[in-house]
Design a protein around this motif. Structure first.
Motif, PDB file in Angstrom:
ATOM      1  N   ARG A  52       0.832  -1.208   0.000  1.00  0.00           N
ATOM      2  CA  ARG A  52       0.000   0.000   0.000  1.00  0.00           C
ATOM      3  C   ARG A  52       0.866   1.257   0.000  1.00  0.00           C
ATOM      4  O   ARG A  52       2.076   1.201   0.185  1.00  0.00           O
ATOM      5  N   SER A 102      -6.188   3.023  -3.652  1.00  0.00           N
ATOM      6  CA  SER A 102      -5.876   2.710  -2.257  1.00  0.00           C
ATOM      7  C   SER A 102      -5.718   1.216  -2.049  1.00  0.00           C
ATOM      8  O   SER A 102      -5.352   0.776  -0.955  1.00  0.00           O
ATOM      9  N   SER A 103      -5.984   0.428  -3.077  1.00  0.00           N
ATOM     10  CA  SER A 103      -5.898  -1.020  -2.929  1.00  0.00           C
ATOM     11  C   SER A 103      -5.227  -1.630  -4.146  1.00  0.00           C
ATOM     12  O   SER A 103      -5.096  -0.991  -5.180  1.00  0.00           O
ATOM     13  N   TRP A 104      -4.792  -2.883  -4.004  1.00  0.00           N
ATOM     14  CA  TRP A 104      -4.179  -3.559  -5.129  1.00  0.00           C
ATOM     15  C   TRP A 104      -5.178  -4.478  -5.805  1.00  0.00           C
ATOM     16  O   TRP A 104      -6.288  -4.676  -5.320  1.00  0.00           O
TER      17      TRP A 104
END
Length: 124
Positions: A52, A102-104
């Motif tokens: 992150r 904000s995320s993978w």
């Protein structure tokens, strides 16, 4: 536009270690989730590890858990992949990727920027 440049690949014997680096330019590095993918001949590109934006949370493919560590230094615009206990199955081209989120995601198509790749070859 973000440019990513990987380094650190090479040839290593089974059981050995390598550290990959990826340095970013042209964007605000700390605003990107960063990931390392790999692609072996005849196989799909797979997410190996992701981190992150703050570096406070990471994720790994099951095949590398306990052997690989992803980290980042936002002051240096660099993400690292420390690889240990390497196996011949780890042989692949390794790619650094960036995602403005904000995320993978494990879907390579959802990552916006890619490096040119660096070859890692593990001999038995």
């Amino acid at each position: 536009q973000v440019q990513l440049v990987e380094s650190g690949g090479g040839l290593v014997q089974s059981g050995g270690s390598l550290r990959l680096s990826c340095t970013a330019s042209g964007g605000t590095f700390s605003s990107y989730v960063m990931g390392w993918f790999r692609q072996a001949p005849g196989k799909e590109r797979e997410l190996v590890a992701a981190i992150r934006r703050s570096g406070g949370s990471t994720d790994y493919a099951d095949s590398v858990k306990g052997r690989f560590t992803i980290s980042r230094d936002n002051a240096k615009n660099t993400v690292y992949l420390q690889m240990g206990s390497l196996k011949p199955d780890d042989t692949a081209v390794y790619y650094c990727a960036a995602r403005q989120s904000s995320s993978w995601s494990r879907q390579s198509s959802s990552w916006s920027y890619w490096g040119q790749g660096t070859q890692v070859t593990v001999s038995s």
